[in-house]
Scaffold this motif. Structure first.
Motif: not given
Lengths: 294, 397
Positions: B209, B215-219
């Motif tokens: 992170i 940014s997005a994680f796991g989307g």
């Protein structure tokens, strides 16, 4: 409503291009929340509408780091992020879980209750649209009494009332609890700005109309959210260190005005509305009484 | 509970008499883990207790989240690992089963979390004793899995696991037998902090992170990218075999101990090989010695790394053997012992097809005795082919 006592940031952190349905109240709530919390925020989103709204890989509309997580895990994962940040010396960044009503009232409740008991230094937000909307409008324990959902069809509408999550959370003795509405942005943003500066577990509950699940006109989302407050169905209040304060003192609209705009309640009979009005009046009186407890 | 009854210094190392649980805690401390979560479960609980003391006494600089469930134990580590810090939890049996969903999430998110699991039976009916069905039921969750025999091996494998996991970005599970390991005292060489630091530098992940790069994680990953993510993960999982071998060799250079991803005892000239795992392998070696004295050409293979499955290493040893016997302290209902099935599968696309006899033993902590093991070997030597997937010790054989 209190007059504006702080400046609302001009800047929108939430980006354009999110994937919410037309007339969805969630992006509005997200936008307001990020105005209150600012860019130094990490979001934790369990399976819910927002898992889709944020966009598909490699896009993300939130404008701040966002960690998608399994539906029951929001409060626990937020706790872990907080612990990790603390260990690398970042005590400034806000960690906020952003969960739906199913992920809060039902399957995520164990983790939420655990994190609350431990007084984790996180903000937990429940954006409540009163059913598992993302999976297909399925009943949750946040669905209101007599509401239609796809698992409480007209032949058997929900026959038990909505769980009182705010007071359940209050019994966890956490430092801050608030309800917020997208129809009252000043109050909404102020509550997040307040929460940001409190340490420990903070819980904010937002009622968000869902045009698809509530069977409403997409252009009436904010109006319906406002009626929920004006009817006293969703009172705006804060509980700070156990002391409750009402933020919108009037309850001057009959519940029928709220129900008649929603297809999910179109089967209600006169006597049902009278009964619900009586329950809402009673709950309102209870809150008024509690505001007077020193 | 384990108490240090003997303490002596060998150079800069220490020797302590420790139970398996305490061995885990000492290893975790030396690995400078930053976030720990534990939910108590027998027989793993002493790990939670010892770590709580270490953090409380400031022997270990870490956050310890006393979670309300195993689901949250793993979930919290998923959160912490996204920030880029080293993490640890310990569980067993029902706790591991309760984590199942988050195990998939941790590996899918490529987080090198390390966890110890004490192999314990699953209810119903209740049993708190040794059995590997708990962790073997998690074999498809994308975790590296080790099965340990001694407390020193447990201690050393924890340290090795961080090195392996952080190189391939895949979480690792270190398994040990309930009670036979967790509650048995063994003399353990505890290396100095400097030695461990030189083997295990600070964890600096490639991706974590970053507020400056939101940014997005796991989307949601649309079809093609999901498929590609899974392919890359499998590539790295397969790579983990060599990474584990290398980590073991490098470990030997510093610490002077080495285990191998498989361990062979008198296998070279053996005609019949017995395969075992965990503490029972020690009993197996005694039986091999006894049978060798009687002129029987038998050897023992202990499998230490189960995921990724070291098929090549196993086949290399077993390919020209006449017969193979596998004792499984676990069961996949309907097909028999799980190690036996994996070994049969490993042979399938080779030109070698020795008969593989599967034996189920020791479920629910039932002793696996030298007599039983000798029976297994004699039955295997005397029979041409197995007539079933698995023989149940004391019932079928």
């Amino acid at each position: 409503m209190n007059k504006r006592i702080f400046e609302i940031p001009e800047e929108d952190i939430l980006c354009k291009g999110h994937m919410a349905c037309i007339g969805c109240g969630v992006p509005l709530a997200m936008k307001f929340m990020l105005k209150g919390l600012g860019r130094k925020t990490i979001l934790v989103v369990p399976a819910s509408c927002n898992s889709v709204i944020d966009g598909t890989y490699p896009f993300s509309a939130s404008g701040v780091p966002l960690v998608h997580v399994p539906i029951a895990a929001a409060a626990a994962i937020a706790s872990g992020i907080r612990a990790g940040l603390d260990m690398i010396g970042d005590i400034e960044t806000t960690v906020a879980a952003w969960a739906g009503d199913g992920g809060t009232y039902d399957i995520g409740f164990q983790a939420l209750s655990g994190a609350s008991e431990r007084n984790e230094n996180i903000i937990y937000v429940c954006y409540d649209n009163e059913a598992y909307m993302n999976t297909g409008i399925h009943r949750s324990s946040a669905s209101p009494f007599l509401a239609w959902t796809t698992t409480t069809p007209l032949s058997s509408p929900k026959n038990v009332p909505k769980k009182n999550i705010d007071f359940i959370m209050a019994e966890h003795k956490i430092p801050y609890i608030a309800t917020a509405s997208i129809a009252f942005p000043d109050d909404f943003i102020k509550k997040f700005a307040t929460a940001k500066n409190i340490r420990g577990m903070r819980f904010i509950h937002i009622l968000i109309p869902c045009q698809a699940g509530w069977k409403t006109n997409p252009s009436k989302t904010v109006k319906i959210a406002r009626l929920a407050v004006q009817t006293g169905i969703f009172p705006l209040f804060e509980i700070k260190s156990g002391k409750i304060t009402l933020n919108y003192n009037e309850k001057d609209v009959p519940v029928e005005e709220y129900f008649k705009l929603q297809g999910r309640f179109s089967h209600l009979k006169k006597k049902d509305i009278i009964n619900i009005q009586r329950d809402v009046d009673r709950n309102w009186k209870r809150i008024i009484k509690l505001t007077k407890v020193v | 509970m384990a108490i240090s009854v003997k303490e002596k210094r060998i150079n800069d190392q220490q020797s302590l008499l420790l139970e398996g649980t305490y061995a885990v805690a000492y290893a975790v401390k030396l690995c400078r883990v930053k976030v720990i979560t534990v939910y108590p479960i027998t027989p793993s609980s002493a790990i939670a207790e010892r770590l709580a003391e270490m953090v409380g006494d400031e022997e270990l600089d870490a956050k310890y989240i006393k979670v309300e469930s195993e689901h949250s134990a793993m979930a919290s580590l998923i959160g912490a690992s996204h920030v880029g810090v080293r993490t640890f939890t310990a569980t067993s049996s029902h706790g591991l089963a309760y984590m199942h969903e988050t195990l998939h999430w941790a590996s899918g998110a490529r987080l090198p979390i390390v966890m110890s699991n004490t192999n314990r039976s699953l209810g119903s009916p209740w049993s708190i004793l040794a059995e590997q069905t708990d962790s073997l039921s998690q074999r498809d969750t994308g975790w590296i899995q080790f099965y340990c025999e001694s407390n020193q091996e447990i201690f050393d494998t924890i340290i090795q696991s961080y090195r392996i996991a952080e190189r391939v970005y895949i979480p690792a599970m270190i398994n040990m037998d309930a009670f036979f390991s967790t509650h048995v005292l063994e003399n353990i060489v505890i290396p100095s902090q400097e030695m461990v630091d030189s083997y295990l530098p600070e964890f600096k992940p490639k991706i974590k992170i970053d507020l400056n790069k939101p940014s997005a994680f796991g989307g949601v990953a649309p079809g093609d990218s999901y498929f590609e993510f899974k392919y890359k993960m499998e590539e790295d999982m397969l790579k983990a075999v060599d990474v584990a071998v290398k980590a073991d060799n490098e470990f030997e250079e510093i610490f002077g101990r080495k285990y191998g991803i498989i361990n062979c005892y008198l296998c070279e000239d053996a005609e019949t090989i017995l395969i075992m795992t965990g503490t029972a392998a020690g009993t197996g070696r005694v039986v091999i010695d006894n049978m060798r004295k009687k002129g029987k050409k038998v050897g023992l293979m202990k499998i230490r790394l189960f995921r990724p499955f070291p098929s090549r290493a196993i086949i290399d040893v077993l390919k020209n053997k006449i017969k193979i016997a596998v004792i499984d302290r676990n069961i996949s209902r309907g097909v028999g012992g799980i190690f036996a099935q994996e070994i049969r599968a490993a042979f399938h696309n080779t030109k070698y097809h020795p008969p593989i006899f599967g034996f189920v033993a020791g479920l629910g902590g039932k002793d696996i005795t030298p007599e039983q093991i000798e029976n297994v070997l004699n039955y295997t030597i005397e029979s041409d082919y197995p007539d079933r997937e698995a023989y149940w010790l004391d019932i079928d054989v």
